[in-house]
Write a protein that holds these residues in place. Sequence first.
Motif, mmCIF file in Angstrom:
data_model
loop_
_atom_site.group_PDB
_atom_site.id
_atom_site.type_symbol
_atom_site.label_atom_id
_atom_site.label_comp_id
_atom_site.label_asym_id
_atom_site.label_seq_id
_atom_site.Cartn_x
_atom_site.Cartn_y
_atom_site.Cartn_z
ATOM 1 N N ARG A 93 0.837 -1.208 0.000
ATOM 2 C CA ARG A 93 0.000 0.000 0.000
ATOM 3 C C ARG A 93 0.863 1.246 0.000
ATOM 4 N N LEU A 94 1.932 1.236 0.785
ATOM 5 C CA LEU A 94 2.832 2.389 0.824
ATOM 6 C C LEU A 94 3.434 2.644 -0.550
ATOM 7 N N ASN A 95 3.879 1.607 -1.221
ATOM 8 C CA ASN A 95 4.463 1.788 -2.552
ATOM 9 C C ASN A 95 3.446 2.335 -3.549
ATOM 10 N N ARG A 96 2.199 1.903 -3.431
ATOM 11 C CA ARG A 96 1.172 2.382 -4.354
ATOM 12 C C ARG A 96 0.786 3.828 -4.069
ATOM 13 N N GLU A 97 0.631 4.154 -2.795
ATOM 14 C CA GLU A 97 0.055 5.440 -2.415
ATOM 15 C C GLU A 97 1.089 6.488 -2.036
ATOM 16 N N GLY A 98 2.312 6.071 -1.749
ATOM 17 C CA GLY A 98 3.364 7.008 -1.406
ATOM 18 C C GLY A 98 3.334 7.529 0.008
ATOM 19 N N ARG A 99 2.399 7.046 0.801
ATOM 20 C CA ARG A 99 2.257 7.523 2.181
ATOM 21 C C ARG A 99 1.542 6.462 2.993
ATOM 22 N N LEU A 100 1.960 6.304 4.234
ATOM 23 C CA LEU A 100 1.296 5.357 5.125
ATOM 24 C C LEU A 100 1.292 5.938 6.530
ATOM 25 N N ASP A 101 0.107 6.145 7.070
ATOM 26 C CA ASP A 101 -0.034 6.604 8.444
ATOM 27 C C ASP A 101 -0.191 5.403 9.369
ATOM 28 N N ALA A 102 0.285 5.539 10.593
ATOM 29 C CA ALA A 102 0.204 4.486 11.610
ATOM 30 C C ALA A 102 0.695 3.145 11.073
ATOM 31 N N LEU A 111 11.945 -1.157 8.528
ATOM 32 C CA LEU A 111 12.370 0.033 7.804
ATOM 33 C C LEU A 111 13.323 0.866 8.647
ATOM 34 N N GLY A 112 13.126 0.875 9.954
ATOM 35 C CA GLY A 112 14.049 1.608 10.803
ATOM 36 C C GLY A 112 15.467 1.088 10.683
ATOM 37 N N LEU A 113 15.637 -0.231 10.735
ATOM 38 C CA LEU A 113 16.983 -0.782 10.578
ATOM 39 C C LEU A 113 17.502 -0.555 9.168
ATOM 40 N N ALA A 114 16.624 -0.704 8.166
ATOM 41 C CA ALA A 114 17.052 -0.509 6.783
ATOM 42 C C ALA A 114 17.633 0.879 6.569
ATOM 43 N N PHE A 165 10.607 9.167 7.318
ATOM 44 C CA PHE A 165 10.181 8.070 8.184
ATOM 45 C C PHE A 165 10.093 8.507 9.633
ATOM 46 N N THR A 166 8.953 8.229 10.239
ATOM 47 C CA THR A 166 8.786 8.266 11.683
ATOM 48 C C THR A 166 7.932 7.054 12.044
ATOM 49 N N PRO A 167 7.907 6.666 13.312
ATOM 50 C CA PRO A 167 7.029 5.548 13.694
ATOM 51 C C PRO A 167 5.549 5.820 13.447
ATOM 52 N N GLU A 168 5.210 7.074 13.262
ATOM 53 C CA GLU A 168 3.799 7.425 13.042
ATOM 54 C C GLU A 168 3.442 7.560 11.570
#
Length: 324
Positions: A93-102, A111-114, A165-168
């Motif tokens: 979904r993130l790749n399709r929409e470019g944004r992901l909340d929560a 992703l944090g480690l990446a 990137f943030t956890p939120e």
Amino acid sequence: MTPPPSRRRALLGMAGLAALAALSGPAAFRTLAAARGLATRTRAGLAFGTTVALTAAGPDPAALDAGLADGFAAMRAVEAAGSLFRADSALSRLNREGRLDAPPADLVAMLGLALDLAKETDGAFDPTVQPLWPVWSEAAARGDKPDPNHLREAVARVGWRRVAFTPERIVLEPGTALTLNALIQGHAADRVMAALQGRGITDAFIDTGEFGAIGAHPDGTPWQLGIADPRRPEALSAVIAPFSGFAATSGDYGMSFSPDRADHHIFDPATGHSPRGLASVTVMAGTGLLADGLSTACMVLGPEKGCRLVAQRPGCSVRFLGKV
């Protein structure tokens, strides 16, 4: 486009059920455990586009059954967060929409480690290499190399700084796409191990595409892990004994775009081509997530820089196999 299976099978669980079956059969495995007052359970299935298997031993069969069920539930949660094999995953979904909340916690952890590894390695490890995959796979399907212009266009879309990137919240710059195939099976190994230990299981061998082990084999001897020869899958290049903790391998054979394996599914983010110096890298670490990420980073960095990267982390070790 769906990526290739992320499994990089250069590791063989020599003391796992599959190996024991080849040597003496599942009945003998159960007999070894029963002699020490232990029950055993093994459960196999499909996840991350490949086969997975969990083996555990202990005095309480009900706890073993519950632990393996919890382990598979953990893998499904990791798939739901970060698998590109699932169109409904949070990452898809993130790749399709470019944004992901929560974003889910599993996606945040991976992703944090990446991004930390990307910063530390000056981009040698980069989760934004996904645009390179269709360029190479479509060219390989034609029996050809990528058009240089198309490859340059894809490389221009690669860069870990294109991710906010943030956890939120996660936001991608236009044209950016992520893959966590270099981390997802190692992270799954961590989650499975935590699930088993949560049920009080202290002897287990897990295969999520990467490997983890705690305790001992049901006969009381240490677990062992064989490192397969990347050019002769039926042969071993080395054996890790005893084996505990986690191990991950990256190699040039999991998905090759050329018969000589010079072009394969691990990309140098700076060039869009594959690193040419190594056939495989195996990393041992205290977590599967870290072992998985370091093995891919070392494939791109090469032995000298890769050794320095791994040496900075206590308890980690690395083995390199050069091209032959």
